[in-house]
Write a protein that holds these residues in place. Structure first.
Motif, PDB file in Angstrom:
ATOM      1  N   TYR A  35       0.854  -1.031  -0.065  1.00  0.00           N
ATOM      2  CA  TYR A  35       0.034   0.042   0.073  1.00  0.00           C
ATOM      3  C   TYR A  35       1.010   1.152   0.007  1.00  0.00           C
ATOM      4  CZ  TYR A  35       0.631   0.203   5.064  1.00  0.00           C
ATOM      5  OH  TYR A  35       1.622   0.408   6.460  1.00  0.00           O
ATOM      6  N   GLY A  36       0.327   2.528  -0.448  1.00  0.00           N
ATOM      7  CA  GLY A  36       0.842   3.500  -0.322  1.00  0.00           C
ATOM      8  C   GLY A  36       0.335   4.603   0.549  1.00  0.00           C
ATOM      9  N   CYS A  37      -0.737   5.235  -0.064  1.00  0.00           N
ATOM     10  CA  CYS A  37      -1.517   6.483   0.679  1.00  0.00           C
ATOM     11  C   CYS A  37      -2.694   5.856   1.703  1.00  0.00           C
ATOM     12  CB  CYS A  37      -2.387   7.117  -0.258  1.00  0.00           C
ATOM     13  SG  CYS A  37      -3.475   6.250  -1.231  1.00  0.00           S
ATOM     14  N   ARG A  38      -3.162   4.662   1.474  1.00  0.00           N
ATOM     15  CA  ARG A  38      -4.362   4.071   2.370  1.00  0.00           C
ATOM     16  C   ARG A  38      -5.350   4.797   2.081  1.00  0.00           C
ATOM     17  NH1 ARG A  38      -2.404   1.182   7.962  1.00  0.00           N
ATOM     18  NH2 ARG A  38      -4.570   0.459   8.114  1.00  0.00           N
ATOM     19  N   ASN A  39      -5.655   5.574   1.163  1.00  0.00           N
ATOM     20  CA  ASN A  39      -6.590   6.832   0.935  1.00  0.00           C
ATOM     21  C   ASN A  39      -7.293   6.700  -0.641  1.00  0.00           C
ATOM     22  OD1 ASN A  39      -8.140   8.710   1.963  1.00  0.00           O
ATOM     23  ND2 ASN A  39      -6.810  10.338   1.367  1.00  0.00           N
ATOM     24  N   GLY A  40      -6.862   5.648  -1.230  1.00  0.00           N
ATOM     25  CA  GLY A  40      -7.867   5.653  -2.592  1.00  0.00           C
ATOM     26  C   GLY A  40      -7.245   6.496  -3.593  1.00  0.00           C
ATOM     27  N   ALA A  41      -5.910   6.933  -3.450  1.00  0.00           N
ATOM     28  CA  ALA A  41      -5.321   8.061  -4.253  1.00  0.00           C
ATOM     29  C   ALA A  41      -4.035   7.573  -5.128  1.00  0.00           C
ATOM     30  CB  ALA A  41      -4.995   8.981  -3.300  1.00  0.00           C
ATOM     31  N   CYS A  42      -3.309   6.358  -4.585  1.00  0.00           N
ATOM     32  CA  CYS A  42      -2.047   6.022  -5.221  1.00  0.00           C
ATOM     33  C   CYS A  42      -2.059   4.868  -6.266  1.00  0.00           C
ATOM     34  CB  CYS A  42      -0.942   6.070  -4.024  1.00  0.00           C
ATOM     35  SG  CYS A  42      -1.121   4.519  -3.373  1.00  0.00           S
ATOM     36  N   GLY A  43      -2.814   4.018  -5.915  1.00  0.00           N
ATOM     37  CA  GLY A  43      -3.073   2.726  -6.719  1.00  0.00           C
ATOM     38  C   GLY A  43      -2.061   1.571  -6.131  1.00  0.00           C
ATOM     39  N   SER A  44      -1.474   1.817  -5.208  1.00  0.00           N
ATOM     40  CA  SER A  44      -0.147   0.812  -4.736  1.00  0.00           C
ATOM     41  C   SER A  44      -0.998  -0.494  -4.172  1.00  0.00           C
ATOM     42  CB  SER A  44       0.590   1.382  -3.769  1.00  0.00           C
ATOM     43  OG  SER A  44       1.199   2.710  -3.834  1.00  0.00           O
ATOM     44  N   CYS A  45      -2.043  -0.346  -3.843  1.00  0.00           N
ATOM     45  CA  CYS A  45      -2.570  -1.494  -3.152  1.00  0.00           C
ATOM     46  C   CYS A  45      -3.538  -2.435  -4.070  1.00  0.00           C
ATOM     47  CB  CYS A  45      -3.632  -1.052  -1.710  1.00  0.00           C
ATOM     48  SG  CYS A  45      -5.006   0.051  -2.530  1.00  0.00           S
ATOM     49  N   LYS A  46      -3.435  -1.904  -5.403  1.00  0.00           N
ATOM     50  CA  LYS A  46      -4.433  -2.742  -6.406  1.00  0.00           C
ATOM     51  C   LYS A  46      -4.224  -4.077  -6.400  1.00  0.00           C
ATOM     52  CE  LYS A  46      -4.416   0.175  -9.811  1.00  0.00           C
ATOM     53  NZ  LYS A  46      -3.985   0.599 -10.788  1.00  0.00           N
ATOM     54  N   PHE A  76      -7.606  -2.280  -2.374  1.00  0.00           N
ATOM     55  CA  PHE A  76      -7.780  -2.819  -1.240  1.00  0.00           C
ATOM     56  C   PHE A  76      -7.697  -1.838  -0.007  1.00  0.00           C
ATOM     57  CE2 PHE A  76      -6.177  -7.017  -3.260  1.00  0.00           C
ATOM     58  CZ  PHE A  76      -7.486  -7.077  -3.919  1.00  0.00           C
ATOM     59  N   CYS A  77      -7.334  -0.734  -0.107  1.00  0.00           N
ATOM     60  CA  CYS A  77      -7.517   0.207   0.989  1.00  0.00           C
ATOM     61  C   CYS A  77      -9.019   0.924   1.015  1.00  0.00           C
ATOM     62  CB  CYS A  77      -6.359   1.263   0.664  1.00  0.00           C
ATOM     63  SG  CYS A  77      -6.956   2.480  -0.461  1.00  0.00           S
ATOM     64  N   ARG A  78      -9.463   0.496  -0.022  1.00  0.00           N
ATOM     65  CA  ARG A  78     -11.212   1.194   0.196  1.00  0.00           C
ATOM     66  C   ARG A  78     -12.098   0.164  -0.007  1.00  0.00           C
ATOM     67  NH1 ARG A  78     -10.308   5.759   2.071  1.00  0.00           N
ATOM     68  NH2 ARG A  78     -11.985   6.761   1.282  1.00  0.00           N
TER      69      ARG A  78
HETATM   70  S1  FES Z   1      -2.935   2.473  -0.898  1.00  0.00           S
HETATM   71 FE1  FES Z   1      -3.156   4.222  -2.299  1.00  0.00          FE
HETATM   72  S2  FES Z   1      -4.793   3.654  -3.260  1.00  0.00           S
HETATM   73 FE2  FES Z   1      -4.784   2.102  -1.943  1.00  0.00          FE
END
Ligand code: FES
Length: 342
Positions: A35-46, A76-78
């Motif tokens: 994960y990156g932002c845990r906020n639906g903004a970066c895409g790292s948790c895809k 997955f963060c959202r």
């Molecule tokens: S952790 Fe950044 S979009 Fe999910």
């Protein structure tokens, strides 16, 4: 209603409670999903939904494109499960899987826990989280080009703030500043996560943790991670300090001992004071371990503290006591940066 999640290709299984996101539940149960932002903004948790349905939650369109969603991808963060799920996701198995980042940060809270120990809570910018493994550290990048290394004391599943334990060494370039001038809201810059001091999860051996002074910080993160992941591995912490007041989170560790039957806590004082009225163990912390374990061949040891402690532990344990060299994991306050604080 809780839902069961199966991760592919690992086959790991965990439960997501009502209202929880997949990522939060995975981290809480000790599975390191990216994960990156845990906020639906970066895409790292895809990752990919192989089976089941989710509520996708709110996210930014560039983090998950419509065509990706149509292919079964989700953030997955959202995302929250609406059914049991099978997911395809790359789990983080080692430090090399984690991207090292440089970020500004803010001192959110300062709490003096002992005469010479300050606990800092550090906040990252909105929409930023630092992915790390329990036990890793960050470097503060100072304006004059110097660096100062501090272990992260909170576990990855509780990463709203980063907790650092700063020991004051009078004359120390950074720690003098922390104790004399630093205030809440001060801005710093950090790089991390760094280091390879983290629990080897593939093993089922019992674990012995040894902390010297503020070497407790990464071990606190590791133990909280281990408790959250529900590992059945027996664990014991030997925490060596000079006198009772240096056990700056001793009460917290004592509560863990009550809550987790497979965890034991042995504080060891090297210079107890008369007012300590200490009836517990005394002496050097590694010698307490040697006194208790005649055969270490079936154990893993995780040690953090001053170089003298780590070296003495390594030598004492791997020699006649049979601990395999590669089952001794250590984070020693060795580099110039950390030695200021050791
Ligand atoms: S952790 Fe950044 S979009 Fe999910």
């Amino acid at each position: 209603m809780p839902h069961q999640i199966t991760l592919e290709p690992s086959g790991h299984v965990f439960t997501v409670e009502d209202g929880e996101t997949i990522l939060n539940a995975a981290l809480r149960e000790g599975f390191a999903l990216p994960y990156g932002c845990r906020n639906g903004a970066c895409g790292s948790c895809k990752g990919k939904l192989l089976k089941g349905e989710v509520d996708y939650g709110h996210y930014q369109a560039n983090a998950l494109k419509d065509e990706e969603r149509a292919q079964g991808k989700a953030l997955f963060c959202r995302a929250k499960p609406m059914t049991d799920l099978v997911l395809e996701v790359r789990e983080i198995g080692a430090a090399k899987d984690i991207h090292i980042r440089t970020l500004p940060c803010r001192v959110q809270k300062m709490e003096r826990r002992a005469d010479d120990v300050m606990v800092l809570q550090i906040k990252l910018p909105a929409n930023e989280r630092l992915q790390f493994l329990a036990g890793q550290y960050i470097d503060f990048l100072l304006k004059d080009g110097r660096r100062r290394s501090y272990s992260i004391a909170n576990p990855p599943h509780d990463d709203g703030l980063l907790e650092l334990h700063i020991r004051h060494l009078p004359g120390g370039h950074f720690s003098d500043r922390v104790f004399a001038e630093m205030k809440e809201k001060d801005i710093l810059r950090l790089e991390g996560p760094l280091g390879s001091f983290f629990i080897r999860e593939e093993s089922d051996k019992p674990m012995i943790f040894i902390a010297g002074g503020t070497g407790f910080a990464p071990i606190k993160a590791m133990l909280l991670h281990a408790f959250a992941s529900g590992t059945p591995r027996p664990m014991v912490l030997y925490w060596g300090v000079r006198s009772r007041k240096d056990l700056y989170m001793g009460d917290l560790v004592a509560t863990w001992q009550q809550e987790h039957p497979h965890f034991n806590f042995i504080p060891v004082l090297s210079e107890p004071r008369p007012e300590d009225a200490w009836l517990g163990r005394t002496g050097y912390v590694h010698e307490a371990v040697l006194a208790d374990f005649k055969d270490l061949s079936g154990y893993q040891v995780y040690a953090c503290g001053a170089p003298a402690l780590v070296d003495a532990a390594r030598q004492g344990f791997t020699g006649s006591r049979g601990l395999p060299e590669d089952e001794f994991y250590a984070d020693s306050f060795v580099n110039a940066a950390a030695s200021e604080e050791a």
